[in-house]
Design an enzyme around this catalytic site. Sequence first.
Site, short mmCIF file in Angstrom:
data_model
loop_
_atom_site.label_atom_id
_atom_site.label_comp_id
_atom_site.label_asym_id
_atom_site.label_seq_id
_atom_site.Cartn_x
_atom_site.Cartn_y
_atom_site.Cartn_z
N ARG A 164 0.83 -1.22 0.00
CA ARG A 164 0.00 0.00 0.00
C ARG A 164 0.86 1.26 0.00
NH1 ARG A 164 -3.73 -3.13 -1.90
NH2 ARG A 164 -4.36 -4.76 -0.46
N ASN A 206 2.90 -7.71 7.40
CA ASN A 206 2.91 -9.01 6.74
C ASN A 206 4.38 -9.38 6.57
OD1 ASN A 206 0.11 -9.28 6.39
ND2 ASN A 206 0.17 -8.06 4.51
N GLU A 290 -5.68 -12.38 8.07
CA GLU A 290 -5.40 -12.45 6.63
C GLU A 290 -4.29 -13.47 6.34
OE1 GLU A 290 -4.85 -8.28 5.56
OE2 GLU A 290 -7.02 -8.09 5.29
N ARG A 323 -1.86 -6.68 17.00
CA ARG A 323 -2.92 -6.05 16.21
C ARG A 323 -4.26 -6.77 16.36
NH1 ARG A 323 -2.19 -5.51 10.65
NH2 ARG A 323 -2.76 -3.32 10.47
N ARG A 340 -18.16 -8.70 9.51
CA ARG A 340 -16.75 -8.40 9.75
C ARG A 340 -16.56 -7.28 10.76
NH1 ARG A 340 -12.31 -6.90 5.06
NH2 ARG A 340 -11.06 -5.50 6.33
N LYS A 364 -7.29 -0.60 14.81
CA LYS A 364 -7.57 0.35 13.71
C LYS A 364 -8.69 1.28 14.12
CE LYS A 364 -5.95 -2.38 9.81
NZ LYS A 364 -6.13 -2.77 8.40
N ASP A 369 -11.92 -1.10 7.70
CA ASP A 369 -10.55 -0.96 7.22
C ASP A 369 -10.28 0.40 6.58
OD1 ASP A 369 -7.99 -1.63 6.66
OD2 ASP A 369 -8.43 -3.02 5.05
N GLU A 397 -4.62 4.40 1.18
CA GLU A 397 -5.05 3.21 0.46
C GLU A 397 -6.45 3.37 -0.13
OE1 GLU A 397 -4.86 -0.36 2.81
OE2 GLU A 397 -5.76 -1.60 1.24
N GLU A 515 -14.93 12.16 -0.32
CA GLU A 515 -16.10 11.39 0.11
C GLU A 515 -17.27 11.63 -0.83
OE1 GLU A 515 -17.73 12.57 3.94
OE2 GLU A 515 -18.56 10.55 4.24
N TRP A 545 -14.49 -11.23 1.41
CA TRP A 545 -13.85 -10.35 2.40
C TRP A 545 -14.79 -9.71 3.40
CZ3 TRP A 545 -8.61 -10.41 2.60
CH2 TRP A 545 -7.94 -10.94 1.49
O1 GCW Z 1 -6.09 -2.67 4.67
C1 GCW Z 1 -5.60 -3.95 4.61
C2 GCW Z 1 -4.62 -3.86 3.49
C3 GCW Z 1 -3.56 -4.91 3.59
C4 GCW Z 1 -2.93 -4.81 4.97
C5 GCW Z 1 -4.00 -5.07 6.02
C6 GCW Z 1 -3.50 -4.92 7.44
C7 GCW Z 1 -0.67 -5.15 5.68
O2 GCW Z 1 -5.31 -3.94 2.28
O3 GCW Z 1 -2.62 -4.65 2.59
O4 GCW Z 1 -1.85 -5.68 5.14
O5 GCW Z 1 -5.03 -4.14 5.86
O6 GCW Z 1 -3.73 -3.86 8.01
O7 GCW Z 1 -2.90 -5.83 7.96
#
Ligand code: GCW
Length: 683
Positions: A164, A206, A290, A323, A340, A364, A369, A397, A515, A545
């Site tokens: 990203r 990751n 993920e 996380r 989700r 987060k 997301d 992103e 937005e 997802w």
């Molecule tokens: O927003 C998503 C992203 C992934 C990311 C994941 C996360 C690092 O599309 O690319 O992976 O979140 O926050 O772990």
Amino acid sequence: KENGYESWLAYLPKSEVTKSNYKPFLKNIVLPKKDSVVVNSSKEELLRGISSMFQVELTISTVFEGTSNIVLATADDLEQVDGLIDTDKVAQLNSEGYLMKSVPESDSIIILGKTDKGILYGTFHLLRLLQTESSLQNIDIVENPRNQIRMLNEWDNMDGSVERGYSGNSLFFEDNRFVRDWDRIKDYARMLSSSGLNAVAFNNVNVHEVESKLITPEFLPDVAKVADIFRAYGIKTYLSINYASPIELGGLDTADPLDENVRNWWKEKVKEIYEYIPDFGGVVVKADSEHRPGPFTYGRNHADGSNMLAEAFEPFGGIVFWRCFVYNCLQDWRDRSTDRARAAYDHFKPLDGEFNDNVVLQIKNGPMDFQVREGVSPLFGAMPKTNQVLEFQVAQEYTGQQRHLCYLIPQWKEILDFDTYAQGEGTPIKSVVDGSKFPYTYCGITAVSNSGNDENWTGHTLAQANLYGYGRLTWNPELSSEEITDEWVKMTFGTDPVVVKEVSEMLLGSWRTYENYTSPLGVGWMVNPNHHYGPNVDGYEYDRWGTYHFADWKGIGVDRTVATGTGYAGQYFPENAEMYENVDTCPDELLLFFHHVPYTHKLKSGKTVIQHIYDTHFEGVEEAEELKSRWSSLEGKIPPMIFQGVLERFEHQVEHSKEWRDIINTYFYRKSGIADEKNRKIY
Ligand code: GCW
């Protein structure tokens, strides 16, 4: 370099008039008794900044005498400033805080930190006052950072790519090794420190095969080099680790957190890391998320998993950021019972009180997301016995990927100010994460970085403002968006009132504009799968997802109510739960995040949902066009290469916003069969 490399630390030369105002203060630096790398960084920065802005070469001494001194001092140097500062104020400082005081009698300025870190932050503050041409008379301030942890997560991979990332390649790695451009990392450290940050984890959460080896002797010497650079700017170094390291690096056949061999393996490993980096900060862990490995594989929970690591770090004072981005990413779109948005709370809330003191849950800002608009995570304030940090995404992103202008400070302000009601009225998220409401050992704010090795760091030069503003907000969440914007624009482009007014207004309205022409009323997504750029209304609708909008011919939105939906609304404290549960009290901007309504549903604005969609999408494009023309009007007032680079991005933004407008409007016109009241062109 002309393309924005110096960012907000360009230290633009000042006019003769400005120079004469400040000249009396600018002659000599008095250093503290005790030298350190951090003091040295402060000195270097002052010399650099002042010579660049004022063409004055400062002298350096160790005694405060005569006039025109910038006095750098710590609590050990109190006798130097005896009688000039209020010792009660010194007592108010924390380990990163400072006080700054002007001494008009001798045209001097005192910057006194409790430690050398305070000196550094105070130095950047003084330079900021000079950059923004603020008065140095009558300064008498005490500054402590509100948040203890003020962090960035780089999502950099060792092959040089950035997950990203929209600003070129990694600042840290290329070809599966460390880059050799240590100077660039130093400049990055200067930028981060000047904005107030104090922690960086510089590899992707990751953690793939090569990156797993960052904690081995093959790479630890290089990690230590980066840590040296950051340390000189008051920044602690952290790494993201692979939960399955005992298997992948240690040759064990399990990573079960309750297995003795696994526990010992980590203890030895952590000891080894600290041999290279004695003040190593700790680790960030994305586990059971993920497809990343984690304790679930062994039938253990997140407390088992994180506590095992925390035990290994405890003797060294290290922290484990764990996380909470844990959800089922293999959902069946036909299954309407799984939501989700509920997942993080469902997984973590029941574990409150079970985490070790040096585990910090990293949450987060929203339950989905990083969308342009979503609710806040209901976990904030819901785990009084568990350390928490809030995670933002400075990387754009889902907000235009640094090709569109989308200034996120106003969004983050709304989130920080959101009242959780965790302890009744007056428990905003900022007061949860700054630790003032719950007895957390560690807490604060972290964020995914938006920088890379593009000449201007962030791809879109104006996206630097998100990075700068993020740091400033972590230092002091009470700063207004306007104050932060004003600082950034003046530091970056100078104080010409036309530039300041235009660029500030452009930044401040840009989130709303983005937005307007993208996904409406909090429903989110509607982007192309994988890369997440550009409109695709059903791109994720039949995917695994868990990110659906459920639009049909009658209506749209996700029913997350307790009464008839997924029950997500009930995860908030009662005041918020009720507000969201009821379609009449749910704020318009989140209507489709919480409710499935007919297209003819009337918003509080008096418009129907469908008319709102049409109107905002037409308006959004007009606003994007206006951004472009306002920028064009600044030609000649902005360095040519920056002007041109940003102009090209605005040209793209205008065209791409039309793509969004037309795809969204056409989609909903075809679904609903309801015409635009104003008869504008819909395809
Ligand atoms: O927003 C998503 C992203 C992934 C990311 C994941 C996360 C690092 O599309 O690319 O992976 O979140 O926050 O772990």
